[in-house]
Design a protein around this motif. Structure first.
Motif, short mmCIF file in Angstrom:
data_model
loop_
_atom_site.label_atom_id
_atom_site.label_comp_id
_atom_site.label_asym_id
_atom_site.label_seq_id
_atom_site.Cartn_x
_atom_site.Cartn_y
_atom_site.Cartn_z
N GLY A 36 -7.30 2.29 -5.93
CA GLY A 36 -6.81 0.93 -5.42
C GLY A 36 -5.87 0.38 -6.47
N ARG A 37 -4.81 -0.62 -5.97
CA ARG A 37 -4.12 -1.23 -7.15
C ARG A 37 -3.89 -2.62 -6.56
N ILE A 52 -2.98 8.01 -5.84
CA ILE A 52 -3.81 7.84 -4.58
C ILE A 52 -3.10 8.65 -3.51
N PHE A 53 -1.85 8.41 -3.09
CA PHE A 53 -1.51 8.90 -2.06
C PHE A 53 -0.56 10.27 -1.94
N ASP A 59 2.39 -4.47 -14.22
CA ASP A 59 2.89 -3.07 -14.80
C ASP A 59 1.64 -2.57 -15.21
N THR A 60 1.38 -1.23 -14.86
CA THR A 60 0.44 -0.41 -15.67
C THR A 60 1.03 0.45 -16.74
N VAL A 61 0.73 0.08 -17.86
CA VAL A 61 1.43 0.79 -19.30
C VAL A 61 0.17 1.73 -19.64
N ILE A 62 0.76 2.91 -20.25
CA ILE A 62 -0.29 3.78 -20.86
C ILE A 62 -0.11 3.42 -22.20
N THR A 75 5.29 3.35 -22.52
CA THR A 75 5.30 4.39 -21.13
C THR A 75 4.68 3.70 -20.04
N VAL A 76 5.49 3.46 -19.10
CA VAL A 76 4.88 2.79 -17.76
C VAL A 76 4.91 3.56 -16.59
N ILE A 77 3.63 3.46 -16.28
CA ILE A 77 3.23 4.29 -14.78
C ILE A 77 4.18 3.39 -13.58
N ILE A 95 -7.88 6.64 -10.18
CA ILE A 95 -7.41 5.12 -9.25
C ILE A 95 -7.79 5.45 -7.73
N TYR A 132 0.75 -1.18 -0.10
CA TYR A 132 0.10 0.04 -0.02
C TYR A 132 0.81 1.16 0.03
N GLU A 156 -1.57 4.30 -25.10
CA GLU A 156 -1.39 5.51 -26.16
C GLU A 156 -1.40 7.00 -25.52
N PRO A 157 0.02 7.39 -25.26
CA PRO A 157 0.16 8.54 -24.65
C PRO A 157 -0.50 9.63 -25.30
#
Lengths: 346, 346
Positions: free
Chosen positions: A258-259, B274-275, A264-267, B265-267, A256, A69, A269-270
Motif C-alpha cells: 500500500g502507499r 504492487i501492481f 517521495d519515497t527515497v532510497i 535515488t527516488v522511487i 510494499i 491507486y 543508501e542504494p
C-alpha cells in the motif's frame, strides 16, 4: 433470478489517475463518486455477475476513487473493490457452476465495482461461503483477512520470528498480528500515535513504535538490533518507510502492499542493495489470487472462513450505510476509529 | 620465497565513510592515499598472502578511497581491490595448496589491498591463471570481466533477449555486450554522451540512448515499448536510473551493482511494486564468489580466462604507473578515455 436491465450504483466521477497527489483521508465522497443509474453488466468469459448484499469500504477504495491507486479509474463505472452477494449469472463452466451461491468477492480489475446492486468478479477469485460466516464478515473477508494470511505466509517462509509492519493499527495488521502471535512470531508494529499501544499489544504486537515520538529512530535501532527482523510489510511508503528499510540489517526485504503516504519515497543508501543483499518487492492480493499455489490458496481461504465462523476473528462495524445515502454519509462514518463502514444496496 | 617484514603501499588516509558525498571522478590521489611503509600482513585462516605483480584501478577503487563505496575504509591500510601476483603464503589447506601459483585476485573485505607489495585475499576467491593469460589481463580479470559474465547469467536466466545497461560505455558493459551479442541478446546501452555511439554498436549494443539528449525520454519509451526489456543492470543509481526503472514495463528487475551518481535515488511510483510486480535488488561479485553454485562459478572463471587467452577479449592499457609515482600520476592517467590504469610495485 431475474436480472433487471438497469441498476443504481456509486459511479466514478474521475477518469484514469489523479494529476495532483493528495492524502489517504476521504474528506468527502462527492468529488469522486455520484449516485446514479447504469445498465447491469454482462459478465465476460470466466466472470460472474453477483447480486450484491453488502459491500465494504477499505483504504484501497479511498485511494482508488481519488485516482491514487495503481489501477486507472473508468469514469462512469461503479466503484468498490469488495463485497458479499449471490451469484446471479456466470460466463463459462466455472462461473456457471457458482450460480446461486453466496460468495465473498473482490472485483479486481473488472471495472464493475461492489458499490452497486450488481457487481462483476473473476470466477476464480470468488469464495463460496460456509454457513457460519455472516454477511458482514463475508463482505470484509478478502481485502483485509485474506491479504493478512497470504502475506503472513511470506513471513513464515522467510523463517525469522520478528517482522515489521507499518500502519500497525490497521485492521489488516491487527488480524495478522493475532495469527503471528499464535505461532510464536514477534510483530514490530509502527504507528503514528501512542493512543493505541495497549490495543496493539493485545492484538499480538511484540513491540509498538510510535513514528511521531522524539526517540523513534533510537528505539527503531534498538529494537531492530535485538530482534533482527528481515521482512518489512509496508502499507505507507514515503519517508517513514525509507527510514525503516534503511535501519534494517542485512538481507532485509521491503514488501510494499500500500502507499498511504504520497510523499517521495527515497532510497536512502542504494549501496545496501549491493553490499547488504537488501531487496524491494510488492504484494498484490489480486495477483496472489491468480498465481498462488492452488493448495496454499485454498488453505488460506478456508482458514479465513473458519476464523470468522468460530469467532476467533470478528468484524467491527462502525456503520452500514444505504447506497442512496453513501455520498452524504460515508466520509463522516469513515472518520470514526476502529471499525469498518459498509454499503448496502437493498 | 622469503617474505620481508615490511613493505611499501598506498595507504588510506580516510577512515570509515565520507560524511560529504562527492562524484565518481578522482580529482587527485593525494587527499585519499599516501605512499608509505607498513608491516607485511599475516593471512588469517582461509586467506592467502600474494606478492603483487600488477594491480588495477577500477571505478569501485575510486569510490572506495573517497569513502563512497559500501565498505568502510580502514585508515592506514593499503587500498586496491584487484590484481595479479604469486601466492607467497597460505593459512589453511586450500590456501597452502596455492603457494607458488600465479593468480588473479580480489581483496574483497580483507582490508589488505592490492596497491602494495603484498596483498591478502580469500583463498576461495583467487583464480590460478592458465599460461595464455598475461599479467595485464590477469590483473583486470575479476572486477570487470567476471562481473560481466556473472551478471549476464542473470539476463540469460530471465529469458528476455533485451536488457538495459547504464554506464554503457564502461569496460564492464562493453565486455558484457560482446558476450550478449554472440548469444543473440539485445543490449540497450544508456550513456551520457553521443561520441561513443558507434564504438558501442561495434561492441554489441542493439540500441544506444544518450541520457543528455533532449529526446531521451521519448526514445526510452519507444525502445522499451518495442524491446520490452525486463532486466536493468545499473551502475549509477540516482535520477537517471529512477527514470529508466519507472519507464520499464511489468516485471522489471532493477539490479544495482554500482552507484556512480551520489544524487538521491527516488522511487518514482511505489505502486509499480504492487501492481506491476517490479523489484529492486543488488549484485556484488564478492557475494557471488562466496555463494554462487560452484559449477557455474568455475565455468565463468574458465570462460573469462579463455576469452583473454584466445584474444576475443583484451585489456586496453592507458598507463602502468610505479607504486611510488601513483599519488602524483594516477589522477591524470585516469582522466584519459578508453583504457585502464595499472599500478606496479616492482
Amino acid at each position: 433470478m431475474t436480472i433487471p436491465a438497469e441498476m443504481m450504483a456509486l459511479l466514478l466521477k474521475g477518469d484514469g489517475y489523479a494529476t495532483v497527489p493528495s492524502g489517504s483521508v476521504l474528506e468527502a465522497m462527492d468529488p469522486y463518486v455520484e449516485f446514479g443509474r447504469i445498465g447491469v453488466p454482462q459478465p465476460d468469459e470466466g466472470q460472474v455477475l453477483i447480486k450484491v448484499s453488502l459491500a465494504s469500504i477499505n483504504p484501497s477504495d479511498v485511494m482508488f476513487i481519488k485516482g491514487l491507486y495503481g489501477q486507472p479509474r473508468a469514469k462512469g463505472r461503479p466503484a468498490g473493490f469488495e463485497g458479499v452477494g449471490v451469484v446471479a449469472a456466470g460466463n463459462g463452466p466455472l462461473a456457471a457452476s457458482l450460480i446461486g451461491r453466496r460468495v465473498a468477492f473482490a472485483t479486481g480489475t473488472s471495472n464493475w465495482g461492489a458499490w452497486a446492486e450488481y457487481a462483476v468478479a473473476d470466477a476464480r477469485g470468488v469464495i463460496p461461503l460456509i454457513d457460519g460466516v455472516s454477511d458482514i464478515d463475508g463482505a470484509a473477508m478478502i481485502v483485509n483477512p485474506l491479504t493478512a494470511l497470504a502475506m503472513f505466509d511470506i513471513v513464515r517462509e522467510a523463517g525469522e520470528k520478528a517482522f515489521v509492519l507499518t500502519a500497525g493499527a490497521s485492521q489488516l495488521c491487527k488480524l495478522m498480528m493475532g495469527v503471528a502471535r499464535e505461532e510464536g512470531f514477534r510483530p514490530i508494529a509502527i504507528v503514528r500515535r501512542d493512543d493505541q499501544e495497549s490495543l496493539l499489544v493485545e492484538s499480538g504486537a511484540a513491540h509498538v513504535l510510535n513514528a511521531s515520538a522524539a526517540d523513534f529512530k533510537s528505539r527503531l535501532k534498538a529494537v531492530f538490533g535485538a530482534e533482527k527482523p528481515r521482512i518489512f510489510l509496508d502499507a505507507v511508503t514515503g519517508p517513514l518507510a525509507s527510514t525503516v528499510f534503511h535501519t534494517m540489517g542485512k538481507g532485509a526485504r521491503w514488501i510494499i502492499y500500500g502507499r498511504l503516504d504520497p510523499a517521495d519515497t527515497v532510497i536512502r543508501e542504494p549501496g545496501q542493495f549491493i553490499f547488504q543483499d537488501k531487496k524491494i518487492e510488492g504484494f498484490w492480493l489480486t495477483q496472489w489470487m491468480r498465481s498462488a499455489d492452488p493448495a496454499s490458496r485454498a488453505a488460506r481461504v478456508l482458514e479465513a472462513q473458519q476464523r470468522f465462523a468460530d469467532g476467533r476473528w470478528k468484524t467491527d462495524v462502525t456503520a452500514t450505510v444505504p447506497l442512496d445515502a453513501a455520498v452524504s454519509r460515508v466520509a463522516d462514518e469513515l472518520a470514526k476509529p476502529n471499525g469498518k463502514v459498509f454499503i448496502t444496496p437493498g
